[in-house]
Design a protein around this motif. Structure first.
Motif, mmCIF file in Angstrom:
data_model
loop_
_atom_site.group_PDB
_atom_site.id
_atom_site.type_symbol
_atom_site.label_atom_id
_atom_site.label_comp_id
_atom_site.label_asym_id
_atom_site.label_seq_id
_atom_site.Cartn_x
_atom_site.Cartn_y
_atom_site.Cartn_z
ATOM 1 N N ALA A 85 0.845 -1.193 0.000
ATOM 2 C CA ALA A 85 0.000 0.000 0.000
ATOM 3 C C ALA A 85 0.882 1.245 0.000
ATOM 4 N N SER A 86 0.402 2.279 -0.695
ATOM 5 C CA SER A 86 1.190 3.513 -0.834
ATOM 6 C C SER A 86 0.338 4.734 -0.511
ATOM 7 N N HIS B 86 3.118 -1.911 3.728
ATOM 8 C CA HIS B 86 2.883 -0.533 3.306
ATOM 9 C C HIS B 86 4.162 0.286 3.338
ATOM 10 N N SER B 87 4.197 1.251 2.458
ATOM 11 C CA SER B 87 5.184 2.322 2.445
ATOM 12 C C SER B 87 4.367 3.606 2.367
ATOM 13 N N ALA B 88 4.664 4.469 1.383
ATOM 14 C CA ALA B 88 3.888 5.689 1.197
ATOM 15 C C ALA B 88 4.215 6.262 -0.172
ATOM 16 N N GLU B 89 3.357 7.174 -0.615
ATOM 17 C CA GLU B 89 3.606 7.937 -1.839
ATOM 18 C C GLU B 89 3.873 9.373 -1.412
ATOM 19 N N TYR B 90 5.125 9.797 -1.540
ATOM 20 C CA TYR B 90 5.554 11.083 -0.998
ATOM 21 C C TYR B 90 5.446 12.187 -2.043
ATOM 22 N N ASP C 229 14.885 11.388 8.910
ATOM 23 C CA ASP C 229 14.751 9.927 8.816
ATOM 24 C C ASP C 229 13.344 9.443 9.161
ATOM 25 N N ARG C 230 12.346 10.151 8.626
ATOM 26 C CA ARG C 230 10.952 9.777 8.853
ATOM 27 C C ARG C 230 10.332 9.150 7.605
ATOM 28 N N VAL C 231 11.166 8.719 6.686
ATOM 29 C CA VAL C 231 10.685 8.070 5.468
ATOM 30 C C VAL C 231 10.364 6.606 5.764
ATOM 31 N N LEU C 232 9.227 6.141 5.227
ATOM 32 C CA LEU C 232 8.847 4.733 5.337
ATOM 33 C C LEU C 232 9.088 4.076 3.986
ATOM 34 N N PRO C 233 10.201 3.373 3.827
ATOM 35 C CA PRO C 233 10.548 2.861 2.496
ATOM 36 C C PRO C 233 9.887 1.535 2.172
#
Length: 246
Positions: free
Chosen positions: A55-56, A93-97, A110-114
């Motif tokens: 999921a993104s 899940h990750s995210a769409e930034y 360093d708050r990125v969810l890769p």
């Protein structure tokens, strides 16, 4: 919209098994509003041939100010619902930034969810290319991340400047939307996406599913000769299952 296609007798299954771009976490963006809808969308994707989902959900400063905490809460709710309903389709899940004023700070703190292997899905702004696009790409890369450019075919300012996409593709891989290839957003976007695929610029495909109407559109698309054409055009370049098979 889909009457333009010549129908096949039977739909073909998706030619990739891992969806890396969809909005099925409940209640946090413009995708699924609740866990009941999330489960329906997940089962719908599975019926098309998807067996793994990453999921993104959107992360955008103004529209969707999500954090690892808000995404984690929605993900936990979804995992509980999957278990309760006996659905064994793997969902992570990750995210769409969105590239906006807050993304540099997310990266620096360093708050990125890769994704696995530190891939990160990034999305342009809609009206114009962000002034700091290449700066964001570089910032992610020096942190060890591997940016993926989400649906470049959907940004109209590239339709008259394909040379810019050639430059960007030398730096990062592209993810095209299956809905773009299906003609869901219009014929012009479909043709532009086909052109990118023909040039070898389709490194990943995502459904970008937000709602049941997208599942329905993809199911109809997969019963067309156009879908078979796109399968044959992209199957050698896409890396969904190679990179994200675990």
């Amino acid at each position: 919209m889909f009457g333009l296609f010549s129908k096949k007798a039977d739909p073909i299954p998706l030619w990739f098994k891992t969806d890396i771009h969809c909005h099925v976490l409940p209640g946090i963006d413009d995708g699924s509003p609740d866990t009941e809808t999330s489960l329906k969308l997940i089962k719908g994707l599975n019926s098309l041939g998807i067996v793994r989902i990453i999921a993104s959900p959107h992360v955008a400063a103004v529209e969707f100010p999500n954090t690892p905490e808000t995404l984690g809460k929605a993900y936990a709710e979804l995992q509980t619902a999957l278990k309760t309903n006996g659905i064994e389709i793997p969902v992570s899940h990750s995210a769409e930034y969105r590239i906006d004023e807050e993304l540099p700070e997310i990266i620096n703190s360093d708050r990125v969810l890769p994704y696995p292997d530190k891939y990160v899905l990034i999305e342009n702004q809609w009206l114009q290319e962000p002034w700091n696009l290449e700066e964001v790409i570089f910032s992610l890369q020096i942190k060890g991340y591997q940016p993926i450019f989400a649906h470049p075919e959907r940004f109209p300012y590239y339709h008259t400047n394909k040379k810019r996409l050639v430059e960007l593709h030398e730096k990062i891989p592209f993810q095209l939307n299956l809905l773009s290839l299906a003609g869901y957003y219009g014929k012009h976007i479909q043709k532009f996406a086909e052109g990118l695929a023909e040039d070898g610029f389709c490194d990943f495909i995502g459904t970008d599913t937000h709602a049941q109407r997208h599942i329905d559109a993809l199911r109809e698309y997969l019963s067309t000769k156009t879908a078979t054409k796109h399968r044959d055009l992209t199957i050698r370049t896409i890396q969904n299952d190679k990179v994200f098979s675990a």
